[in-house]
Design a protein around this motif. Structure first.
Motif, PDB file in Angstrom:
ATOM      1  N   VAL A 120    -110.372   1.666  27.957  1.00 37.96           N
ATOM      2  CA  VAL A 120    -110.209   0.330  27.369  1.00 37.96           C
ATOM      3  C   VAL A 120    -111.536  -0.423  27.423  1.00 37.96           C
ATOM      4  O   VAL A 120    -111.959  -1.061  26.444  1.00 37.96           O
ATOM      5  CB  VAL A 120    -109.101  -0.439  28.120  1.00 37.96           C
ATOM      6  CG1 VAL A 120    -109.083  -1.896  27.728  1.00 37.96           C
ATOM      7  CG2 VAL A 120    -107.735   0.183  27.852  1.00 37.96           C
ATOM      8  N   GLU A 121    -112.209  -0.320  28.570  1.00 37.33           N
ATOM      9  CA  GLU A 121    -113.490  -1.030  28.728  1.00 37.33           C
ATOM     10  C   GLU A 121    -114.513  -0.543  27.705  1.00 37.33           C
ATOM     11  O   GLU A 121    -115.259  -1.336  27.133  1.00 37.33           O
ATOM     12  CB  GLU A 121    -114.044  -0.834  30.145  1.00 37.33           C
ATOM     13  CG  GLU A 121    -113.380  -1.757  31.147  1.00 37.33           C
ATOM     14  CD  GLU A 121    -113.622  -1.330  32.584  1.00 37.33           C
ATOM     15  OE1 GLU A 121    -114.513  -0.499  32.822  1.00 37.33           O
ATOM     16  OE2 GLU A 121    -112.887  -1.834  33.465  1.00 37.33           O
ATOM     17  N   TYR A 122    -114.536   0.779  27.485  1.00 42.37           N
ATOM     18  CA  TYR A 122    -115.503   1.328  26.532  1.00 42.37           C
ATOM     19  C   TYR A 122    -115.225   0.775  25.125  1.00 42.37           C
ATOM     20  O   TYR A 122    -116.130   0.304  24.439  1.00 42.37           O
ATOM     21  CB  TYR A 122    -115.449   2.869  26.521  1.00 42.37           C
ATOM     22  CG  TYR A 122    -116.377   3.464  25.493  1.00 42.37           C
ATOM     23  CD1 TYR A 122    -117.718   3.683  25.794  1.00 42.37           C
ATOM     24  CD2 TYR A 122    -115.951   3.737  24.194  1.00 42.37           C
ATOM     25  CE1 TYR A 122    -118.598   4.178  24.846  1.00 42.37           C
ATOM     26  CE2 TYR A 122    -116.814   4.224  23.227  1.00 42.37           C
ATOM     27  CZ  TYR A 122    -118.138   4.454  23.564  1.00 42.37           C
ATOM     28  OH  TYR A 122    -119.018   4.925  22.616  1.00 42.37           O
ATOM     29  N   ILE A 123    -113.945   0.823  24.736  1.00 40.89           N
ATOM     30  CA  ILE A 123    -113.596   0.360  23.384  1.00 40.89           C
ATOM     31  C   ILE A 123    -113.963  -1.119  23.229  1.00 40.89           C
ATOM     32  O   ILE A 123    -114.576  -1.534  22.244  1.00 40.89           O
ATOM     33  CB  ILE A 123    -112.091   0.592  23.104  1.00 40.89           C
ATOM     34  CG1 ILE A 123    -111.789   2.096  23.127  1.00 40.89           C
ATOM     35  CG2 ILE A 123    -111.670  -0.020  21.777  1.00 40.89           C
ATOM     36  CD1 ILE A 123    -110.322   2.447  23.080  1.00 40.89           C
ATOM     37  N   ASP A 124    -113.610  -1.926  24.247  1.00 45.46           N
ATOM     38  CA  ASP A 124    -113.929  -3.355  24.205  1.00 45.46           C
ATOM     39  C   ASP A 124    -115.436  -3.597  24.162  1.00 45.46           C
ATOM     40  O   ASP A 124    -115.898  -4.511  23.472  1.00 45.46           O
ATOM     41  CB  ASP A 124    -113.336  -4.063  25.429  1.00 45.46           C
ATOM     42  CG  ASP A 124    -111.844  -4.315  25.258  1.00 45.46           C
ATOM     43  OD1 ASP A 124    -111.355  -4.129  24.133  1.00 45.46           O
ATOM     44  OD2 ASP A 124    -111.170  -4.688  26.246  1.00 45.46           O
ATOM     45  N   ALA A 125    -116.182  -2.790  24.906  1.00 44.92           N
ATOM     46  CA  ALA A 125    -117.642  -2.978  24.946  1.00 44.92           C
ATOM     47  C   ALA A 125    -118.242  -2.775  23.555  1.00 44.92           C
ATOM     48  O   ALA A 125    -119.185  -3.483  23.166  1.00 44.92           O
ATOM     49  CB  ALA A 125    -118.271  -2.013  25.943  1.00 44.92           C
ATOM     50  N   GLN A 126    -117.684  -1.827  22.775  1.00 37.94           N
ATOM     51  CA  GLN A 126    -118.218  -1.587  21.422  1.00 37.94           C
ATOM     52  C   GLN A 126    -117.859  -2.756  20.506  1.00 37.94           C
ATOM     53  O   GLN A 126    -118.677  -3.199  19.706  1.00 37.94           O
ATOM     54  CB  GLN A 126    -117.676  -0.274  20.829  1.00 37.94           C
ATOM     55  CG  GLN A 126    -117.769   0.933  21.738  1.00 37.94           C
ATOM     56  CD  GLN A 126    -119.051   1.024  22.531  1.00 37.94           C
ATOM     57  OE1 GLN A 126    -120.146   0.949  21.971  1.00 37.94           O
ATOM     58  NE2 GLN A 126    -118.942   1.160  23.842  1.00 37.94           N
ATOM     59  N   PHE A 127    -116.633  -3.295  20.686  1.00 43.28           N
ATOM     60  CA  PHE A 127    -116.227  -4.472  19.901  1.00 43.28           C
ATOM     61  C   PHE A 127    -117.129  -5.653  20.255  1.00 43.28           C
ATOM     62  O   PHE A 127    -117.575  -6.400  19.391  1.00 43.28           O
ATOM     63  CB  PHE A 127    -114.774  -4.850  20.207  1.00 43.28           C
ATOM     64  CG  PHE A 127    -113.741  -3.972  19.535  1.00 43.28           C
ATOM     65  CD1 PHE A 127    -113.997  -3.383  18.308  1.00 43.28           C
ATOM     66  CD2 PHE A 127    -112.507  -3.756  20.130  1.00 43.28           C
ATOM     67  CE1 PHE A 127    -113.039  -2.591  17.676  1.00 43.28           C
ATOM     68  CE2 PHE A 127    -111.543  -2.965  19.513  1.00 43.28           C
ATOM     69  CZ  PHE A 127    -111.813  -2.379  18.287  1.00 43.28           C
TER      70      PHE A 127
END
Ligand code: GTP
Ligand code: MG
Length: 444
Positions: A120-127
């Motif tokens: 989740v953190e990775y996906i959010d970081a890209q957003f």
């Protein structure tokens, strides 16, 4: 034929339609877009979520028909990590910037409660990175390397039973952030009749747990039919292999076993081709679009709301960005003032407390000083009395001494007179001195 509307016409009159004379040219727009996109290239980012050794890297190699660098992960990772690798692929004149993100150590920990968090953190970081670029005054989204995840291939272990709770929890956490495409990995290990039951079991579990997987779009004519047919086969049961085996007179990607050969691209053997078609050929653009319009939009909205931006005021009237900014600024200044006042009050209170403490200490010191002064005076008085006593004793002693000395001198005087008398007697009666009898009489 294109129709132009004369906007000057009064409302109730019949609209005047004007035929365009000659070729206008916007039928070349798709070509322009294609040319522009081709020269610019595309970004496509795939996230592979699955246990260690489930076949993630092999499947990626098989799909893109190449050998991406990947080292097998150990089963001893203390937590889940995400590893992203980007590649530039070119097919005819189309360039594709492909990023493959792998979950390292997924499912290997005893406590798997937090396994979804790094994903989740990775996906959010890209957003977040994209949002930051968007919010810049000088933004360059045109040549921005978009790392937002467009598709998440969720690798389900071929147990033949049901989904693990880790799978359900992870997919539920991800479904509002990314397009999930569930796949059954190493499908060659499940018997044909079991596979059918396994697929329906997985789908019913996903539905009953409210997990939203990616829906192949059916709104566009050209792809509606194929997407509708393919949806039925979800989750795709895939087999991966980069090994080539001679089948008939052709070489084909396959896995060879003592009892036979599983052909990766044979649709009667597995759903690999279906997955490749759906992911790369038919729906790549839709996956990118869904990522931007659904998932990123949701992230952006939540983030901006969190930062205090709103589209409407409490009376549902539209708010301009300037107004929102002013309102937020005023709110911030008010908060700052309130905090300042609070700190000032606290400071005054602390000073008062300290003052009271100091006064108390001063009082204590005064009391101690008075007490010491009193004891000192008492001691002094005692010493003076003692001194007087000693002086009296010394005086009486001196008196006694003088009296004694007087007596002594009188006695000496008397002694010397007696001696003189004796001497005179000796001179008068010398014979008597020698006589024993007389001598004893005198000494008596
Ligand atoms: P890590 O990156 O270490 O987590 O592993 P991975 O998920 O990338 O798996 P990888 O592709 O390295 O494959 C692990 C093993 O499974 C290898 O021995 C592959 O040959 C084998 N394998 C991969 N795909 C399949 C498949 O579809 N069926 C079978 N039976 N084995 C497969
Ligand atoms: Mg791997």
């Amino acid at each position: 034929m294109a129709v132009a509307v004369d906007r000057q016409s009064p409302q109730n009159e019949d609209l005047r339609t004007l035929g365009l004379s000659g070729h206008v040219g916007f039928d070349s727009l798709p070509d322009q877009l294609v040319n522009k996109s081709t020269s610019q290239g595309f970004c496509f980012n795939i996230l592979c979520v699955g246990e260690t050794g489930i076949g993630k890297s092999t499947l990626m190699d098989t799909i893109f028909n190449t050998k991406f660098e990947s080292d097998p992960a150990s089963h001893n990772e203390p937590g889940v990590k995400l590893k992203a690798r980007s590649y530039e692929l070119q097919e005819s004149n189309v360039r594709l910037k492909l990023t493959i993100v792998d979950t390292v150590g997924f499912g290997d920990q005893i406590n798997k409660d937090d396994s979804y968090k790094p994903i989740v953190e990775y996906i959010d970081a890209q957003f977040e990175a994209y949002l930051q670029e968007e919010l810049k005054i000088r933004r360059s989204l045109y040549n921005y390397h978009d790392t937002r995840v467009h598709a998440c291939l969720y690798f389900i272990a071929p147990t033949g039973h049901s989904l693990k709770s880790l799978d359900l929890v992870t997919m539920k956490k991800l479904d509002s952030k990314v397009n999930i495409i569930p796949i059954i990995a190493k499908a060659d290990t499940i018997a044909k009749n079991e596979l059918h039951k396994f697929k329906s079991k997985i789908m019913s579990e996903l539905i009953s747990n409210g997990v939203q997987i990616y829906q192949f779009p059916t709104d566009e004519e050209t792809v509606a039919e194929i997407n509708a047919t393919m949806s039925v086969h979800l989750p795709f049961a895939v087999v991966g292999s980069t090994e080539e085996v001679k089948i008939g007179n052709k070489m084909a990607k396959a896995r060879q076993y003592p009892w036979g050969v599983v052909q990766v691209e044979n649709e009667t053997h597995c759903d690999f081709v279906k997955l490749r078609e759906m992911l790369i050929r038919v729906n790549m653009e839709d996956l990118r679009e869904q990522t931007h319009t659904r998932h990123y939009e949701l992230y952006r909205r939540c983030k901006l709301e969190e930062m205090g931006f709103k589209d409407t005021d409490p009376d549902s009237k539209p708010f301009s960005l300037q107004e929102t900014y002013e309102a937020k600024r005023n709110e911030f200044l008010g908060e700052l003032q309130r905090k300042e006042e609070e700190m000032r009050q606290m400071f005054v209170m602390r000073v008062k407390e300290k003052e009271a403490e100091l006064k108390e200490a001063e009082k204590d010191l005064h009391e101690k000083f008075d007490h010491l002064k009193r004891t000192h005076q008492e001691e002094k008085k005692k010493l003076e009395d003692k001194k007087k006593e000693i002086e009296d004793e010394v005086n009486s002693f001196q008196k006694k001494k003088a009296a004694t000395q007087l007596l002594q001198s009188q006695a000496q005087q008397a002694g010397s007179q007696q001696a003189k008398k004796d001497k005179d007697k000796k001179k008068a009666f010398p014979f008597l001195i020698h006589s024993k009898r007389w001598r004893s009489m005198f000494t008596l």
